[in-house]
Design a protein around this motif. Structure first.
Motif, PDB file in Angstrom:
ATOM      1  N   GLY A 105       0.798  -1.225   0.000  1.00 14.69           N
ATOM      2  CA  GLY A 105       0.000   0.000   0.000  1.00 14.69           C
ATOM      3  C   GLY A 105       0.826   1.269   0.000  1.00 14.69           C
ATOM      4  N   ILE A 106       2.093   1.175  -0.389  1.00 14.99           N
ATOM      5  CA  ILE A 106       2.980   2.345  -0.407  1.00 14.99           C
ATOM      6  C   ILE A 106       3.210   2.773  -1.857  1.00 14.99           C
ATOM      7  CG2 ILE A 106       5.316   3.167   0.151  1.00 14.99           C
ATOM      8  CD1 ILE A 106       5.258   0.964   2.427  1.00 14.99           C
ATOM      9  N   ASP A 107       2.981   4.061  -2.114  1.00 16.20           N
ATOM     10  CA  ASP A 107       3.163   4.610  -3.459  1.00 16.20           C
ATOM     11  C   ASP A 107       4.658   4.644  -3.786  1.00 16.20           C
ATOM     12  OD1 ASP A 107       2.718   5.846  -5.845  1.00 16.20           O
ATOM     13  OD2 ASP A 107       2.224   7.804  -5.004  1.00 16.20           O
ATOM     14  N   ALA A 108       5.043   4.018  -4.884  1.00 20.41           N
ATOM     15  CA  ALA A 108       6.463   3.954  -5.232  1.00 20.41           C
ATOM     16  C   ALA A 108       6.639   4.069  -6.734  1.00 20.41           C
ATOM     17  CB  ALA A 108       7.071   2.643  -4.740  1.00 20.41           C
ATOM     18  N   GLU A 109       7.767   4.636  -7.139  1.00 20.94           N
ATOM     19  CA  GLU A 109       8.003   4.867  -8.560  1.00 20.94           C
ATOM     20  C   GLU A 109       9.498   4.912  -8.839  1.00 20.94           C
ATOM     21  OE1 GLU A 109       5.870   8.356  -9.985  1.00 20.94           O
ATOM     22  OE2 GLU A 109       7.355   8.580 -11.568  1.00 20.94           O
ATOM     23  N   ARG A 110       9.898   4.350  -9.967  1.00 26.30           N
ATOM     24  CA  ARG A 110      11.292   4.478 -10.400  1.00 26.30           C
ATOM     25  C   ARG A 110      11.472   5.794 -11.130  1.00 26.30           C
ATOM     26  NH1 ARG A 110      12.792  -0.649 -13.799  1.00 26.30           N
ATOM     27  NH2 ARG A 110      14.475   0.770 -14.392  1.00 26.30           N
ATOM     28  N   ILE A 111      12.558   6.497 -10.845  1.00 29.99           N
ATOM     29  CA  ILE A 111      12.770   7.782 -11.525  1.00 29.99           C
ATOM     30  C   ILE A 111      13.600   7.613 -12.796  1.00 29.99           C
ATOM     31  CG2 ILE A 111      12.469   9.205  -9.453  1.00 29.99           C
ATOM     32  CD1 ILE A 111      15.586   9.580  -9.517  1.00 29.99           C
ATOM     33  N   VAL A 112      14.220   6.435 -12.981  1.00 32.25           N
ATOM     34  CA  VAL A 112      14.943   6.164 -14.235  1.00 32.25           C
ATOM     35  C   VAL A 112      14.377   4.884 -14.843  1.00 32.25           C
ATOM     36  CG1 VAL A 112      17.168   5.655 -15.313  1.00 32.25           C
ATOM     37  CG2 VAL A 112      17.050   7.302 -13.443  1.00 32.25           C
TER      38      VAL A 112
END
Ligand SMILES: [Zn+2]
Length: 196
Positions: free
Chosen positions: A44-51
């Protein structure tokens, strides 16, 4: 809170691999970054790769991407940059081993706390955590990805790509799960303790 994951280097970065060529840092850290984003989202944690690109993206652009998201979210973002350590140039197997976490010289208290949570998660899994001195769980260095980002930011060096035992562990299913889980548990601990 948004967790931003940076994976070090790209397919066009020279060197940065194990002496036998089996572990390539850019590919390994992308695999871990993907696993980490998936696991965080499951929690439930918002996560994203920046590359998301396969090539190496300059540090100035990576920092700008993170800072843009930090501003867009009204200051609700943290950054973890994932790497594998090396003691030499990659031509020989060497003896340095273990896991470590770094912050920049200008790190905020939040960056320090995030580093401590990650190191604590590693220690909790009986991983050998390298420390600059007894009682200090993080290393301080002049690192652009931590120095030039305005969010809490740390860089993890996940074992050594030029240590034979470390590479065997890193490339095993157990190792990949362990490296991922250190980050999941450390991030969760930080969010529970320091973010409301
Ligand atoms: Zn690296």
């Amino acid at each position: 809170m948004k967790v931003l994951i940076d994976n070090g280097h790209g397919e066009n970065t020279p060197g940065k691999c194990s002496p036998d060529g089996k572990l390539k840092e850019w590919a390994y850290t992308r695999e871990i970054a993907d696993r980490l984003v998936t696991e965080l989202r499951k929690n439930g944690i918002d996560a994203e790769r920046i590359v998301k690109e396969m090539i190496d993206i300059p540090l100035s652009i990576r920092c700008r991407r993170a800072n843009d998201i930090y501003r867009e979210t009204g200051g609700k973002a943290i950054l973890i940059s994932i790497h594998c350590n090396a003691a030499g140039s990659g031509s020989d197997w060497l003896s340095a081993h273990g896991w470590s976490v770094f912050i920049s010289n200008n790190a905020s208290m939040n960056s320090k706390n995030l580093a401590i949570c990650l190191a604590g998660a590693a220690i909790g899994k009986r991983i050998f955590v390298r420390q600059p001195m007894q009682g200090q769980l993080f290393w301080t260095q002049n690192l652009a990805i931590c120095r030039d980002t305005i969010c809490p930011a740390v860089l993890t060096e996940n074992f050594f790509q030029d240590n034979k035992e470390d590479v065997e562990f890193l490339l095993s299913d157990e190792g990949m799960q362990m490296v991922t889980q250190i980050h999941v548990d450390g991030i969760k601990d930080y969010l529970n303790k320091y973010v409301r």
